[in-house]
Design an enzyme around this catalytic site. Structure first.
Site, mmCIF file in Angstrom:
data_model
loop_
_atom_site.group_PDB
_atom_site.id
_atom_site.type_symbol
_atom_site.label_atom_id
_atom_site.label_comp_id
_atom_site.label_asym_id
_atom_site.label_seq_id
_atom_site.Cartn_x
_atom_site.Cartn_y
_atom_site.Cartn_z
ATOM 1 N N LYS A 36 28.378 7.796 -2.190
ATOM 2 C CA LYS A 36 29.747 8.020 -2.672
ATOM 3 C C LYS A 36 30.315 9.310 -2.085
ATOM 4 C CE LYS A 36 33.470 7.608 -5.288
ATOM 5 N NZ LYS A 36 34.092 8.913 -5.336
ATOM 6 N N SER A 90 34.392 4.222 -6.999
ATOM 7 C CA SER A 90 35.551 4.512 -6.160
ATOM 8 C C SER A 90 36.681 3.529 -6.437
ATOM 9 C CB SER A 90 35.185 4.439 -4.674
ATOM 10 O OG SER A 90 36.333 4.703 -3.887
ATOM 11 N N HIS A 145 31.291 8.548 1.409
ATOM 12 C CA HIS A 145 32.513 7.739 1.293
ATOM 13 C C HIS A 145 33.722 8.666 1.160
ATOM 14 C CE1 HIS A 145 35.634 6.283 -1.481
ATOM 15 N NE2 HIS A 145 35.440 5.060 -1.021
ATOM 16 N N ASN A 146 33.604 9.673 0.292
ATOM 17 C CA ASN A 146 34.714 10.608 0.090
ATOM 18 C C ASN A 146 34.976 11.454 1.333
ATOM 19 O OD1 ASN A 146 34.571 9.541 -2.482
ATOM 20 N ND2 ASN A 146 34.725 11.508 -3.512
ATOM 21 N N GLU A 192 36.874 9.407 3.600
ATOM 22 C CA GLU A 192 38.227 9.366 3.019
ATOM 23 C C GLU A 192 39.036 10.602 3.449
ATOM 24 O OE1 GLU A 192 39.679 10.160 -1.478
ATOM 25 O OE2 GLU A 192 38.275 8.490 -1.272
#
Length: 485
Positions: A186, A131, A189-190, A193
């Site tokens: 991940k 990232s 995480h996105n 986001e």
């Protein structure tokens, strides 16, 4: 030439930048790409950016054989079939004990499948979330490697230097866990986001549409916010965006950007996993729905005409005066409170998946490696890390005493912003979903009793009682019919 320390295949901008980052940290690197012009381009960049030790190869055999054993090769190619094709191309020339690392945004189950397939060939495999975008890849990303621990140890010395460095907490990398855990983390995480970006967009909409703030004022507000509890990469770049003039016309560029948001799939995967795991993630889901609705640009243009002809302007409420300073402060507090809920949802998803898969993930450590390099990096994450350090078994961030107090201190402003937006006809799905999540979570009793009674009425699904143990079924139709007689 001497053998290099590591290889990288896939030289789009992210691949090039990560290769240059690795070389700059003192590790000679071999690079390969199916389109050979990209290889030459990367080698030329390495010369221009400080004669970095980057060595290009036009065929897979010479590329693989140029790397010291046990070989470690990072792939940065498009998820799905291209990954399998690249693995097949490279593994044909690799030997037992060598390692392949997929640095793309891959579906975690694909990583687990590939790890098993590679093990049969005697090869090690990692799925590593990367990232930070192009800048992060070049100067220090947040790295989330999961899979073979032996593979991680083979490359740990490189990753510790290549990752973003945060003075008070170290390199933004850690071994995440087994299987596809790196890719899963991940992905979440996105998803966080997505939620973060949506909440910021809603704050912008309220300030612009209700408060009538100009781009100059918006830049000042977001710059000021970036010096306090909202300090983060996304707030920082938002302030920057408001200051960019249009180089192809008059005014500011942000006002010329089409209101239609793209996506690559990780947000959708996050919401699908929330459903699979029965974990509420309404803020992230609202952000995804908002992207879907933004994509209906032509329909929205027609809808605006239809409703305007019926007396509905885009913004309701007319020109009523608004206290700008109070509005700005209320929106700041609403944004912060909503972010707490969004991150809580993401962390709950990770914990649920970790429990299901036996990954034994450490949530505080994940917050630590997101403090630098990545898109959601924020001072706020230090608070999250400390919350999980205080109580590793924390059921929800909202239950942490410090976060609970912050939510309570901000809830009045939060409600004012959501109500104001509703009265002005401005949609704030992320803030509204976050507030609804908080209000549902904090209540001892919710109206689910009626829903369960309905389910028992039409489907004999049974129900539990609050005053005695057991499972019960009532013939509601007969009882109701008798009571009407």
């Amino acid at each position: 030439m001497a053998l290099t320390r590591i290889g990288l295949a896939g030289l789009a901008v992210m691949g090039q930048n990560l290769a240059l980052n690795i070389a700059e940290k003192g590790f000679p690197i071999s690079v390969y790409n199916r389109t050979t012009s990209k290889v030459d381009e990367t080698v030329e960049r390495a010369k221009l950016e400080g004669n970095l030790p980057v060595y290009g190869f036009h065929d897979p055999a010479s590329f693989v054989n140029s790397i010291q054993k046990p070989r470690v090769i990072i792939m940065l190619v498009k998820a799905g079939a291209p990954v399998d094709q690249t693995i097949a191309t490279l593994s044909a020339h690799m030997e037992k004990g060598d390692c392949i690392i997929d640095g793309g945004n891959e579906w975690y189950e694909n990583t687990e499948r590939r790890e098993k397939a590679m093990a049969k060939l005697g090869l090690l495999y990692l799925g590593m979330g990367v990232s930070g975008g192009e800048e992060g890849a070049r100067h220090g990303p947040s790295l989330m490697p999961g899979g073979s621990y032996d593979a991680y140890k083979n490359i740990e010395d490189i990753l510790l230097k290549v990752a973003a460095q945060v003075p008070d907490s170290g390199p933004c990398v850690t071994y995440i866990g087994k299987g596809g855990s790196g890719n899963f983390v991940k992905m979440i995480h996105n998803g966080i986001e997505y939620g973060d970006m949506q909440l910021i967009a809603e704050a912008y909409d309220v300030l612009k549409s209700v408060g009538k703030l100009t781009n100059v004022e918006l830049q000042e507000v977001f710059s000021k916010w970036n010096k306090g509890e909202l300090l983060s990469f996304l707030i920082e770049i938002t302030a920057d965006i408001f200051g960019v003039k249009d180089d192809k016309g008059e005014g500011y560029l942000v006002d010329k950007v089409l209101d239609k948001t793209g996506m690559k799939g990780t947000g959708k995967w996050t919401v699908q996993q929330a459903a699979e795991l029965s974990v509420a993630a309404p803020t992230i889901a609202a952000s995804l729905d908002s992207r879907f609705l933004s994509g209906l640009k032509e329909e929205r243009v027609q809808a605006a005409k239809v409703f305007k002809s019926g007396g509905f302007n885009e913004i309701l409420g007319g020109d009523r005066p608004v206290d700008k300073a109070k509005l700005i402060e209320d929106v700041r507090q609403a944004l912060y409170a909503s972010k707490i809920c969004s991150y809580a949802q993401g962390m709950n998803l990770i914990r649920a998946k970790s429990k299901e898969k036996g990954w034994d993930l450490t949530l505080g450590e994940l917050a630590r490696i997101w403090k630098g390099g990545c898109i959601i990096r924020a001072i706020f994450l230090d608070r999250i890390k400390k919350a999980y350090d205080r109580n590793p078994e924390l059921s929800n961030l909202l239950m942490d005493p410090e976060f609970a107090k912050e939510i309570m201190d901000r809830q009045s402003a939060w409600r004012r912003v959501v109500c104001l937006a509703i009265n002005y006809g401005i949609s704030t799905p992320g803030m509204s979903a976050s507030l609804a999540y908080f209000d549902t979570y904090r209540r001892e009793r919710v109206p689910a009793n009626l829903v369960q009674a309905q389910r028992d009425y039409f489907g004999a699904h049974t129900y539990e009682r609050i005053d005695m143990p057991g499972s019960f079924h009532t013939e509601w139709f007969k009882t109701a019919k008798q009571s009407k007689m």
